[in-house]
Design a protein around this motif. Structure first.
Motif, PDB file in Angstrom:
ATOM      1  N   ARG A  88       0.839  -1.208   0.000  1.00  0.00           N
ATOM      2  CA  ARG A  88       0.000   0.000   0.000  1.00  0.00           C
ATOM      3  C   ARG A  88       0.869   1.250   0.000  1.00  0.00           C
ATOM      4  O   ARG A  88       0.554   2.237  -0.644  1.00  0.00           O
ATOM      5  CB  ARG A  88      -0.953  -0.029   1.202  1.00  0.00           C
ATOM      6  N   ASP A  89       1.979   1.200   0.733  1.00  0.00           N
ATOM      7  CA  ASP A  89       2.879   2.348   0.773  1.00  0.00           C
ATOM      8  C   ASP A  89       3.455   2.628  -0.607  1.00  0.00           C
ATOM      9  O   ASP A  89       3.606   3.771  -0.996  1.00  0.00           O
ATOM     10  CB  ASP A  89       4.011   2.104   1.777  1.00  0.00           C
TER      11      ASP A  89
ATOM     12  N   GLU B 113     -12.396   2.218  -7.541  1.00  0.00           N
ATOM     13  CA  GLU B 113     -11.695   3.440  -7.154  1.00  0.00           C
ATOM     14  C   GLU B 113     -10.908   3.988  -8.338  1.00  0.00           C
ATOM     15  O   GLU B 113     -10.328   3.231  -9.121  1.00  0.00           O
ATOM     16  CB  GLU B 113     -10.731   3.144  -6.004  1.00  0.00           C
TER      17      GLU B 113
ATOM     18  N   GLY C 179       2.012   1.938  -3.453  1.00  0.00           N
ATOM     19  CA  GLY C 179       0.925   2.522  -4.232  1.00  0.00           C
ATOM     20  C   GLY C 179       0.708   3.988  -3.906  1.00  0.00           C
ATOM     21  O   GLY C 179       0.564   4.822  -4.807  1.00  0.00           O
ATOM     22  N   ALA C 180       0.697   4.320  -2.623  1.00  0.00           N
ATOM     23  CA  ALA C 180       0.495   5.713  -2.205  1.00  0.00           C
ATOM     24  C   ALA C 180       1.659   6.590  -2.673  1.00  0.00           C
ATOM     25  O   ALA C 180       1.454   7.723  -3.127  1.00  0.00           O
ATOM     26  CB  ALA C 180       0.343   5.791  -0.686  1.00  0.00           C
ATOM     27  N   TRP C 181       2.868   6.067  -2.574  1.00  0.00           N
ATOM     28  CA  TRP C 181       4.043   6.823  -3.030  1.00  0.00           C
ATOM     29  C   TRP C 181       3.963   7.042  -4.538  1.00  0.00           C
ATOM     30  O   TRP C 181       4.215   8.129  -5.036  1.00  0.00           O
ATOM     31  CB  TRP C 181       5.313   6.073  -2.645  1.00  0.00           C
TER      32      TRP C 181
ATOM     33  N   ASN D 172      12.358   4.167  -2.982  1.00  0.00           N
ATOM     34  CA  ASN D 172      11.156   4.863  -3.455  1.00  0.00           C
ATOM     35  C   ASN D 172      11.451   6.020  -4.391  1.00  0.00           C
ATOM     36  O   ASN D 172      10.645   6.933  -4.542  1.00  0.00           O
ATOM     37  CB  ASN D 172      10.271   5.343  -2.300  1.00  0.00           C
TER      38      ASN D 172
ATOM     39  N   ASP E  75      -7.691   6.318  -9.096  1.00  0.00           N
ATOM     40  CA  ASP E  75      -6.513   6.844  -8.397  1.00  0.00           C
ATOM     41  C   ASP E  75      -6.456   8.362  -8.483  1.00  0.00           C
ATOM     42  O   ASP E  75      -6.315   9.048  -7.471  1.00  0.00           O
ATOM     43  CB  ASP E  75      -5.228   6.247  -8.975  1.00  0.00           C
TER      44      ASP E  75
ATOM     45  N   GLU F  71       1.268   7.150  -6.389  1.00  0.00           N
ATOM     46  CA  GLU F  71       0.207   8.114  -6.674  1.00  0.00           C
ATOM     47  C   GLU F  71       0.672   9.541  -6.412  1.00  0.00           C
ATOM     48  O   GLU F  71       0.328  10.464  -7.164  1.00  0.00           O
ATOM     49  CB  GLU F  71      -1.040   7.791  -5.861  1.00  0.00           C
ATOM     50  N   ALA F  72       1.459   9.740  -5.366  1.00  0.00           N
ATOM     51  CA  ALA F  72       1.986  11.076  -5.071  1.00  0.00           C
ATOM     52  C   ALA F  72       2.939  11.532  -6.181  1.00  0.00           C
ATOM     53  O   ALA F  72       2.893  12.687  -6.619  1.00  0.00           O
ATOM     54  CB  ALA F  72       2.698  11.081  -3.713  1.00  0.00           C
TER      55      ALA F  72
ATOM     56  N   ARG G 256      -8.506  12.623  -5.889  1.00  0.00           N
ATOM     57  CA  ARG G 256      -7.588  11.496  -5.708  1.00  0.00           C
ATOM     58  C   ARG G 256      -8.318  10.428  -4.918  1.00  0.00           C
ATOM     59  O   ARG G 256      -9.041  10.726  -3.984  1.00  0.00           O
ATOM     60  CB  ARG G 256      -6.327  11.933  -4.974  1.00  0.00           C
ATOM     61  N   ASN G 257      -8.125   9.197  -5.318  1.00  0.00           N
ATOM     62  CA  ASN G 257      -8.733   8.044  -4.655  1.00  0.00           C
ATOM     63  C   ASN G 257     -10.250   8.183  -4.548  1.00  0.00           C
ATOM     64  O   ASN G 257     -10.830   7.944  -3.487  1.00  0.00           O
ATOM     65  CB  ASN G 257      -8.099   7.812  -3.282  1.00  0.00           C
TER      66      ASN G 257
END
Length: 121
Positions: free
Chosen positions: A5-6, A37, A8-10, A107, A39, A12-13, A29-30
Motif C-alpha cells: 500500500r505504501d 476506485e 501505491g500511495a508513493w 522509493n 486513483d 500516486e503522489a 484522488r482516490n
C-alpha cells in the motif's frame, strides 16, 4: 521494506506531482464508488482524464503497465462513467491514462511512463 500500500500511495503522489507540473488540474484522488476506485481524476483543457497509477519495485510479475487485467480495465471504465454521472459530466470528453512507475528500493522513481488513452471505453 515498505508495504504494498505504501508503494501505491508513493506512486500516486509521484504521479500527481508529475501531472500538475505538466499543467493538469487535479479534481480528485482516490475517488471511490461502488464499482471501484479512481486513483487520480484530472482535467486538461476540455478533457476529463482518469489516471490509473501502477507502481512497482520489481518487474517479477511484469512491468507496471502490463498488470492491468481485462477485468480491471472494465472496472475502470465503469467507475469513470460513474464519476461522470455523479458530477453531471455525462457529455464531457474523457479518457483513461495509465502512469506506470518503476521504483527502486528507496522509493525513487527512476522510470515513469505516461500512457495516454491507454484504456478505451
Amino acid at each position: 521494506m515498505a508495504k504494498r500500500r505504501d508503494v501505491g500511495a508513493w506512486g500516486e503522489a509521484i504521479a500527481a506531482r508529475y501531472l500538475t507540473e505538466r499543467g493538469y488540474v487535479l479534481r480528485a484522488r482516490n475517488w471511490r464508488h461502488d464499482h471501484g476506485e479512481l486513483d487520480i481524476v484530472a482535467e486538461r483543457g476540455d478533457t476529463i482524464i482518469f489516471v490509473e497509477v501502477r507502481a512497482r519495485r520489481s518487474d517479477a510479475y511484469g512491468r507496471p503497465q502490463e498488470t492491468l487485467s481485462r477485468r480491471k480495465r472494465a472496472k475502470l471504465i465503469t467507475t469513470a462513467q460513474a464519476y461522470l454521472d455523479a458530477h453531471g459530466l455525462q457529455d464531457a470528453q474523457w479518457q483513461i491514462d495509465v502512469i506506470a512507475i518503476e521504483l527502486d528500493r528507496h522509493n525513487a522513481a527512476p522510470q515513469l511512463e505516461h500512457i495516454e488513452c491507454a484504456i478505451e471505453g
